[in-house]
Design a protein around this motif. Structure first.
Motif, mmCIF file in Angstrom:
data_model
loop_
_atom_site.group_PDB
_atom_site.id
_atom_site.type_symbol
_atom_site.label_atom_id
_atom_site.label_comp_id
_atom_site.label_asym_id
_atom_site.label_seq_id
_atom_site.Cartn_x
_atom_site.Cartn_y
_atom_site.Cartn_z
ATOM 1 N N SER A 1 0.663 -1.168 0.083
ATOM 2 C CA SER A 1 -0.102 -0.215 -0.079
ATOM 3 C C SER A 1 0.665 1.402 -0.017
ATOM 4 N N ASP A 2 2.240 1.260 -0.265
ATOM 5 C CA ASP A 2 2.857 2.200 -0.099
ATOM 6 C C ASP A 2 3.301 2.928 -1.650
ATOM 7 N N VAL A 3 2.672 2.487 -2.585
ATOM 8 C CA VAL A 3 3.048 3.036 -4.013
ATOM 9 C C VAL A 3 2.344 4.428 -4.251
ATOM 10 N N PHE A 4 3.126 5.460 -4.862
ATOM 11 C CA PHE A 4 2.477 6.688 -5.043
ATOM 12 C C PHE A 4 2.405 6.642 -6.503
ATOM 13 N N PRO A 5 1.138 6.565 -7.119
ATOM 14 C CA PRO A 5 0.857 6.199 -8.585
ATOM 15 C C PRO A 5 0.720 7.350 -9.409
ATOM 16 N N TYR A 6 0.985 8.613 -8.873
ATOM 17 C CA TYR A 6 0.770 9.810 -9.651
ATOM 18 C C TYR A 6 2.205 10.497 -9.925
ATOM 19 N N SER A 7 3.064 9.765 -10.101
ATOM 20 C CA SER A 7 4.315 10.234 -11.015
ATOM 21 C C SER A 7 4.743 9.025 -11.583
ATOM 22 N N PRO A 8 5.687 9.096 -12.556
ATOM 23 C CA PRO A 8 6.329 8.290 -13.649
ATOM 24 C C PRO A 8 7.504 7.684 -12.674
ATOM 25 N N SER A 9 8.085 8.466 -11.866
ATOM 26 C CA SER A 9 9.248 7.946 -11.107
ATOM 27 C C SER A 9 8.831 7.251 -9.740
ATOM 28 N N GLY A 10 7.369 7.625 -9.418
ATOM 29 C CA GLY A 10 6.971 7.020 -7.907
ATOM 30 C C GLY A 10 7.662 8.004 -6.839
ATOM 31 N N ALA A 11 8.073 8.967 -7.327
ATOM 32 C CA ALA A 11 8.705 9.822 -5.956
ATOM 33 C C ALA A 11 7.144 10.744 -5.402
ATOM 34 N N PRO A 12 7.060 10.460 -4.153
ATOM 35 C CA PRO A 12 6.086 11.098 -3.592
ATOM 36 C C PRO A 12 6.493 12.753 -3.697
ATOM 37 N N LEU A 13 5.273 13.433 -3.590
ATOM 38 C CA LEU A 13 5.305 15.006 -3.307
ATOM 39 C C LEU A 13 6.047 15.365 -2.458
ATOM 40 N N LEU A 14 6.107 14.654 -0.957
ATOM 41 C CA LEU A 14 6.792 14.928 -0.136
ATOM 42 C C LEU A 14 8.333 14.606 -0.195
ATOM 43 N N GLU A 15 8.827 14.074 -0.817
ATOM 44 C CA GLU A 15 10.273 13.674 -0.666
ATOM 45 C C GLU A 15 11.155 13.826 -1.538
ATOM 46 N N THR A 16 10.791 14.665 -2.427
ATOM 47 C CA THR A 16 11.924 15.169 -3.546
ATOM 48 C C THR A 16 11.932 16.623 -3.508
ATOM 49 N N PRO A 17 12.918 17.337 -3.920
ATOM 50 C CA PRO A 17 13.173 18.600 -3.938
ATOM 51 C C PRO A 17 12.072 19.073 -5.185
ATOM 52 N N GLN B 1 4.375 3.340 -18.539
ATOM 53 C CA GLN B 1 5.672 2.583 -18.352
ATOM 54 C C GLN B 1 6.437 2.777 -17.108
ATOM 55 N N GLY B 2 6.482 4.078 -16.684
ATOM 56 C CA GLY B 2 7.273 4.251 -15.481
ATOM 57 C C GLY B 2 6.279 3.901 -14.163
ATOM 58 N N VAL C 1 -4.614 4.568 -13.626
ATOM 59 C CA VAL C 1 -3.011 4.253 -13.639
ATOM 60 C C VAL C 1 -2.951 2.966 -13.649
ATOM 61 N N ALA C 2 -3.652 2.034 -12.870
ATOM 62 C CA ALA C 2 -3.459 0.757 -12.801
ATOM 63 C C ALA C 2 -3.599 -0.190 -14.215
ATOM 64 N N ILE C 3 -4.834 0.558 -14.989
ATOM 65 C CA ILE C 3 -5.100 -0.081 -16.288
ATOM 66 C C ILE C 3 -3.968 0.129 -17.164
ATOM 67 N N GLY C 4 -3.313 1.573 -17.181
ATOM 68 C CA GLY C 4 -2.508 1.935 -18.106
ATOM 69 C C GLY C 4 -1.221 1.197 -17.762
ATOM 70 N N ALA C 5 -0.807 0.944 -16.545
ATOM 71 C CA ALA C 5 0.359 0.217 -16.194
ATOM 72 C C ALA C 5 0.494 -1.155 -16.687
ATOM 73 N N ALA C 6 -0.803 -1.898 -16.796
ATOM 74 C CA ALA C 6 -1.075 -3.350 -16.888
ATOM 75 C C ALA C 6 -0.171 -3.761 -17.909
ATOM 76 N N ALA C 7 -0.411 -3.251 -19.173
ATOM 77 C CA ALA C 7 0.533 -3.810 -20.334
ATOM 78 C C ALA C 7 1.925 -3.934 -20.156
ATOM 79 N N PHE C 8 2.437 -3.049 -19.556
ATOM 80 C CA PHE C 8 3.983 -3.048 -19.198
ATOM 81 C C PHE C 8 4.201 -3.827 -18.075
ATOM 82 N N LEU C 9 3.394 -4.037 -17.003
ATOM 83 C CA LEU C 9 3.435 -4.619 -15.804
ATOM 84 C C LEU C 9 3.748 -6.386 -16.341
ATOM 85 N N ARG C 10 2.522 -6.633 -16.968
ATOM 86 C CA ARG C 10 2.509 -7.901 -17.527
ATOM 87 C C ARG C 10 3.656 -8.412 -18.183
ATOM 88 N N ALA C 11 4.248 -7.572 -19.224
ATOM 89 C CA ALA C 11 5.262 -7.972 -20.076
ATOM 90 C C ALA C 11 6.270 -8.203 -18.995
#
Length: 308
Positions: free
Chosen positions: A93-109, A157-158, A191-201
């Motif tokens: 449950s600790d995945v941030f889905p709204y950044s292609p790098s997964g970087a949370p808004l709180l933890e990056t410059p 893909q990210g 985001v889950a559906i969009g990532a599904a193609a790349f994740l399945r591969a």
């Protein structure tokens, strides 16, 4: 005096709205260019346990999210109930889905770092402010990037790489065939559906997606989803926006990915009575109704779908 103040607030809000919209695809392109690839460090995966036997479930929060590590209190309670309903599953449950790098808004410059931290304070105390709206808007734009046919493949893909890394950190063994289910709340479903193609591969295993009030497009990723369970409250008008905003979901678009998946029986709708999109009557609502909270009802419903 008051009218002048309101006008100033309106101008600031309008500027923030336009700036957020303009920056939405830039973050995706900067990740693709490799400018942000070192923003997050992932710990080494733990030793192999029973990855081939376990079911893995990934939860993607809604557009109010600032970081996967800081869920809203009602989401935290929901995840706890889901773990009790699925004791044999590994729930992430600790995945941030709204950044292609997964970087949370709180933890990056970031330009608005102090602003996001202030927003987090209000959200964790469950206080509603104008600042919270900015978070929702920022993440909504990222959902639109995920659904976009130009930038979406890059963003998704990210997102798939971020989910794969989270699975590996939890002990998932690539190539083991262990099924993966992704629960996406609101925009998290797109985001889950969009990532599904790349994740399945990447992992070579079946992927199911469960949308909680999911606002989703007719995404090509639907071709790679074994089943998309669309859980919708009978009073949830937010999730209906997807059916209106994305023309490829209209019945007239007979050959779209959405309508093709419906014909094949891979999109299954589940209506939850007396539920709306968010708040005390939402999918994670905590007040008891006839001795059971909405959060518990939602957890039981998901557990029944994943136990089939």
């Amino acid at each position: 005096m008051i009218s002048s103040l309101l006008f100033t607030v309106f101008l600031v809000g309008a500027f923030a709205l336009m700036l957020t919209a303009a920056l939405a695809p830039i973050e995706t392109l900067s990740w693709w260019a490799g400018w942000t690839e070192d923003e997050i460090e992932h710990p080494a995966a733990p030793p192999h346990r029973d990855g081939a036997e376990r079911r893995y479930v990934v939860y993607l929060s809604g557009v109010a999210s600032l970081s996967g590590r800081f869920l809203l209190p009602r989401e935290t309670v929901f995840i706890r109930k889901l773990r009790s309903e699925l004791p044999d599953a590994t729930i992430i449950s600790d995945v941030f889905p709204y950044s292609p790098s997964g970087a949370p808004l709180l933890e990056t410059p970031r330009l608005f770092g102090q602003l996001w931290r202030r927003v987090q304070f209000f959200k964790l105390s469950e206080r509603r402010t104008f600042l919270s709206v900015l978070t929702n808007l920022r993440n909504i734009y990222q959902v639109m990037v995920s659904a976009d046919r130009r930038y979406g493949p890059i963003f998704n893909q990210g997102a798939a790489k971020v989910i794969e890394d989270a699975l590996a950190d939890a002990g998932y063994v690539r190539g083991s065939g262990a099924p993966v289910a992704i629960i996406g709340y609101s925009g998290g479903a797109q985001v889950a559906i969009g990532a599904a193609a790349f994740l399945r591969a990447r992992i070579g295993a079946p992927i199911d997606v469960i949308g909680l009030g999911g606002v989703v497009a007719s995404d090509p990723g639907l071709k790679y989803v074994r089943t998309y369970h669309h859980i919708m409250g009978d009073g949830d008008n937010i999730q209906r926006f997807g059916a209106v905003l994305f023309p490829d979901r209209w019945k007239a678009a007979a050959y779209s990915d959405w309508n093709a998946a419906k014909r094949e029986g891979r999109i299954v709708k589940h209506v939850m009575p007396d539920m709306i999109h968010a708040g005390v009557k939402g999918y994670f609502g905590r007040p008891l109704v006839n001795g059971v909270s909405n959060g518990e009802r939602t957890a039981k419903k998901i557990a029944s779908l994943l136990s089939v």
